[in-house]
Scaffold this active site. Sequence first.
Site, short mmCIF file in Angstrom:
data_model
loop_
_atom_site.label_atom_id
_atom_site.label_comp_id
_atom_site.label_asym_id
_atom_site.label_seq_id
_atom_site.Cartn_x
_atom_site.Cartn_y
_atom_site.Cartn_z
N MET A 31 5.03 -3.77 -2.05
CA MET A 31 4.11 -4.96 -2.37
C MET A 31 3.93 -5.29 -4.01
SD MET A 31 1.25 -5.09 0.76
CE MET A 31 0.20 -3.97 -0.02
N HIS A 38 7.73 3.85 -6.36
CA HIS A 38 8.92 2.80 -6.01
C HIS A 38 10.17 3.10 -6.41
CE1 HIS A 38 4.81 0.57 -5.59
NE2 HIS A 38 5.18 0.58 -4.66
N GLU A 149 6.25 8.78 1.47
CA GLU A 149 5.39 9.71 2.11
C GLU A 149 3.83 9.64 2.04
OE1 GLU A 149 6.99 13.69 2.40
OE2 GLU A 149 8.36 13.24 4.02
N ARG A 188 -2.75 1.28 -6.68
CA ARG A 188 -4.33 1.41 -6.81
C ARG A 188 -4.90 1.84 -7.95
NH1 ARG A 188 -3.82 0.44 -0.92
NH2 ARG A 188 -5.18 -1.81 -0.53
O1 PAF Z 1 3.91 0.52 1.41
C1 PAF Z 1 3.48 -0.89 1.17
O2 PAF Z 1 3.86 -1.03 0.11
C2 PAF Z 1 3.46 -1.82 2.30
O3 PAF Z 1 2.83 -1.36 3.35
C3 PAF Z 1 5.10 -2.28 3.11
C4 PAF Z 1 5.60 -0.98 3.58
C5 PAF Z 1 5.56 -2.98 1.74
C6 PAF Z 1 4.73 -3.46 3.95
O4 PAF Z 1 3.82 -4.57 3.38
#
Ligand code: PAF
Length: 285
Positions: A31, A38, A149, A188
């Site tokens: 997101m 990420h 995880e 967050r």
């Molecule tokens: O983990 C996230 O960032 C979200 O829940 C995902 C898997 C991209 C789905 O919108």
Amino acid sequence: MVEIVRRLADLRSAVGGWRRQGLVSAVVPTMGALHDGHISLVQAALARADRVVVTIFVNPKQFNAATDLVNYPRAEASDIAKLETCGAHLLYLPAIEEIYPPGFATTVSVTGISEGLCGAFRPGHFDGVATVVAKLLLQTGAELAFFGEKDFQQVKVIERMVRDLDIPVEIVACPTVREADGLALSSRNLRLGAAEREQAPRLAAILFATADRLQAGAAVAATLEAASAEIIAAGFRTVEYLELRAESDLRPLDTLERPARLLVAAWLGETRLIDNVAVVRRGGD
Ligand code: PAF
């Protein structure tokens, strides 16, 4: 150069082209507000696949509070720069109509595993996650999909959904990335004030110490109760849950009879933090 596509037709033609060349593709759904957690997923994907698609879509269906959706951090320009640096091949930034076209009426709901833990406190959240992830997996058609995880229950919900719906993709779960002080990386965390940022790592510290106590044979219920009190004493406003669950299927455990996860959600001021650690009986399996 990371190629940016906003239309499903362009995504399909890029991934279809790779497939015709015999290249294996992976997807990392996100997101946005990308952090090193990420990026570690992108790196894991690059190690297994020839081509890596990152998706950025702030999914309205998985936010159970309207303010949470509005306040969710957005950082498109710096996200693109980070993806350039780490070597992702394609960024899918769909417009809302590409995911939820007018008249969209389907919800993917995974029962059982999505109840309890975060599911108990965020009604509709996992339906929103399952629905968007099903769409992103089917839209990209990637052979591999990478998730962190840190959102352990989310990984389990997605694994169940993929099995149940025969979506032809391998789900790869990657370890949580932490700051040097132990705080699990999360978009967050950007919302924490300076004083809260100093308090936040106590959550991971208490979680790890509690896991150690359980691994050494401490009684589960009393140990979790003491740990909740420690979290509150560390400045957290509320502990939503602190639970020991089976690693395989998240069934509640009151003894450490099998590989387990200790999972927590707690509020620090206006920010909800979640974390989890593995707990394995010493000398056991
Ligand atoms: O983990 C996230 O960032 C979200 O829940 C995902 C898997 C991209 C789905 O919108």
